[in-house]
Motif scaffolding. Structure first.
Motif, short mmCIF file in Angstrom:
data_model
loop_
_atom_site.label_atom_id
_atom_site.label_comp_id
_atom_site.label_asym_id
_atom_site.label_seq_id
_atom_site.Cartn_x
_atom_site.Cartn_y
_atom_site.Cartn_z
N PHE A 131 2.30 -9.60 -8.29
CA PHE A 131 3.03 -8.74 -7.35
C PHE A 131 4.09 -9.57 -6.65
CE2 PHE A 131 3.69 -6.19 -3.54
CZ PHE A 131 3.69 -4.90 -4.06
N LYS A 132 5.36 -9.18 -6.83
CA LYS A 132 6.48 -9.98 -6.33
C LYS A 132 7.29 -9.22 -5.29
CE LYS A 132 5.57 -13.38 -9.15
NZ LYS A 132 5.05 -14.68 -8.66
N LYS A 133 8.30 -9.91 -4.80
CA LYS A 133 9.19 -9.33 -3.78
C LYS A 133 9.79 -8.03 -4.26
CE LYS A 133 13.27 -10.51 -4.12
NZ LYS A 133 14.47 -11.33 -4.32
N ARG A 134 10.23 -7.98 -5.51
CA ARG A 134 10.88 -6.76 -6.02
C ARG A 134 9.93 -5.57 -6.01
NH1 ARG A 134 10.18 -10.16 -10.34
NH2 ARG A 134 8.72 -9.46 -11.96
N ASP A 135 8.60 -5.84 -6.19
CA ASP A 135 7.61 -4.76 -6.13
C ASP A 135 7.43 -4.28 -4.70
OD1 ASP A 135 6.94 -5.03 -8.95
OD2 ASP A 135 5.92 -6.88 -8.37
N LEU A 136 7.48 -5.20 -3.77
CA LEU A 136 7.32 -4.86 -2.35
C LEU A 136 8.45 -3.96 -1.87
CD1 LEU A 136 5.81 -5.32 0.37
CD2 LEU A 136 7.28 -7.31 0.71
N LEU A 137 9.65 -4.23 -2.35
CA LEU A 137 10.81 -3.46 -1.90
C LEU A 137 10.77 -2.01 -2.38
CD1 LEU A 137 13.59 -6.15 -2.46
CD2 LEU A 137 12.47 -5.54 -0.33
N ASP A 138 9.88 -1.70 -3.32
CA ASP A 138 9.74 -0.32 -3.79
C ASP A 138 9.00 0.55 -2.79
OD1 ASP A 138 11.09 -0.84 -6.13
OD2 ASP A 138 9.26 -1.28 -7.27
N TRP A 139 8.33 -0.09 -1.82
CA TRP A 139 7.54 0.65 -0.84
C TRP A 139 8.24 0.63 0.51
CZ3 TRP A 139 3.40 3.52 -2.18
CH2 TRP A 139 2.84 3.28 -3.43
N PRO A 140 8.75 1.76 0.97
CA PRO A 140 9.48 1.80 2.25
C PRO A 140 8.61 1.35 3.42
CG PRO A 140 9.81 3.83 1.01
CD PRO A 140 8.72 3.07 0.32
N ASN A 141 9.19 0.56 4.29
CA ASN A 141 8.54 0.15 5.54
C ASN A 141 7.15 -0.45 5.31
OD1 ASN A 141 10.77 1.13 6.90
ND2 ASN A 141 9.85 3.11 7.29
N CYS A 142 7.02 -1.27 4.27
CA CYS A 142 5.75 -1.93 4.03
C CYS A 142 5.53 -3.02 5.09
CB CYS A 142 5.72 -2.55 2.64
SG CYS A 142 4.16 -3.39 2.27
N CYS A 143 4.38 -2.98 5.74
CA CYS A 143 4.12 -3.95 6.81
C CYS A 143 2.90 -4.82 6.53
CB CYS A 143 3.97 -3.24 8.15
SG CYS A 143 2.73 -1.94 8.16
N GLY A 144 2.29 -4.65 5.34
CA GLY A 144 1.14 -5.48 5.03
C GLY A 144 0.83 -5.48 3.55
N VAL A 145 0.37 -6.64 3.05
CA VAL A 145 -0.01 -6.78 1.64
C VAL A 145 -1.31 -7.57 1.58
CG1 VAL A 145 0.59 -7.78 -0.59
CG2 VAL A 145 2.36 -6.68 0.80
N PHE A 146 -2.31 -6.99 0.92
CA PHE A 146 -3.60 -7.64 0.77
C PHE A 146 -3.95 -7.70 -0.72
CE2 PHE A 146 -3.53 -5.77 4.96
CZ PHE A 146 -4.06 -6.77 5.78
N PRO A 147 -4.03 -8.89 -1.30
CA PRO A 147 -4.32 -9.02 -2.74
C PRO A 147 -5.78 -8.69 -3.06
CG PRO A 147 -4.18 -11.17 -1.70
CD PRO A 147 -3.77 -10.18 -0.66
N LYS A 148 -6.07 -8.58 -4.35
CA LYS A 148 -7.43 -8.26 -4.79
C LYS A 148 -8.45 -9.28 -4.28
CE LYS A 148 -6.29 -5.74 -9.04
NZ LYS A 148 -6.41 -5.70 -10.52
N SER A 149 -8.03 -10.51 -4.16
CA SER A 149 -8.94 -11.59 -3.75
C SER A 149 -9.23 -11.58 -2.26
CB SER A 149 -8.35 -12.94 -4.15
OG SER A 149 -7.06 -13.11 -3.55
#
Length: 222
Positions: free
Chosen positions: A88-106
């Motif tokens: 999961f990279k920056k370009r994937d994050l930008l697809d989600w408007p106003n994303c304020c948090g990311v939690f990986p599977k681990s």
């Protein structure tokens, strides 16, 4: 005081219900599932909804519904992404408007709790590597584009330099031992190359850019 409502965008399963119970108990938040198009109605009349999206197992909701939701409420809807992969990279994050948090599977439940508390307090929670990518992304966007130097002949630069100190074309012609017609011809070419419209603009351009040109003894005077 009203409880914060978290909208869990994920399929109904033992795991998703366990996450719901955990958030209820540890954060004191109410949770509502959005696992179908019908349940999108839960978002109606909700100000600034916070969606926790399981990107590894998204519910079967037509993309048009999401497009409508985000396009109509782009400044209100915020998202937190759960179970992101290592790729999961920056370009994937930008697809989600106003994303304020990311939690990986681990991510552990303890880390989820700590991160969600930060998010509910108005902060963001992103992996360090992704934060570095985003910083580089926005720094690059803020930098002015590199401008290629305008291709001026040595004589055109001479005329432009004298323009900053001489009042007339005759003065420039006398200083360079050329005709006034030749000076006018050089100025016309300078104006066109530098995209200025008059002598004042040309002088201002020269003060900013002329010093960037290196002198060369091999240049031909044209």
């Amino acid at each position: 005081m009203l409880k914060q409502t978290l909208f869990l965008v994920m399929k109904l399963s033992i795991q998703s219900r366990a996450i719901s119970d955990f958030l209820n108990s540890n954060l004191g938040c109410e949770t509502l599932f959005i696992s179908s198009e019908r349940e999108l109605s839960h978002l109606e009349n909700t100000s600034n909804p916070l969606l926790l999206v399981d990107v590894a197992d998204l519910p079967n909701i037509d993309e048009s519904y999401w497009d409508s939701l985000f396009n109509e409420n782009i400044n209100q809807v915020h998202t937190v992404l759960l179970n992101t992969s290592q790729n999961f990279k920056k370009r994937d994050l930008l697809d989600w408007p106003n994303c304020c948090g990311v939690f990986p599977k681990s991510c552990t439940l303890e880390l989820l709790e700590r991160g969600m508390k930060k998010i509910l307090a108005g902060e963001c929670w992103l992996p360090r590597t992704m934060m570095s990518e985003l910083l580089q992304h926005y720094r690059k966007d803020e930098l002015p584009p590199e401008q290629q130097p305008v291709s001026l002949t040595r004589r055109e630069r001479d005329v432009l330099k004298l323009l900053t100190t001489c009042n007339s074309n005759i003065d420039i012609a006398n200083a360079l031992f050329v005709s006034e017609h030749t000076v006018k011809s050089h100025l016309y070419k300078v104006f066109k190359k530098t995209e200025v419209k008059n002598r004042i603009q040309a002088v201002n351009w020269a003060k900013v850019h002329l010093h960037k040109y290196k002198k060369s003894s091999n240049e031909i005077k044209l």
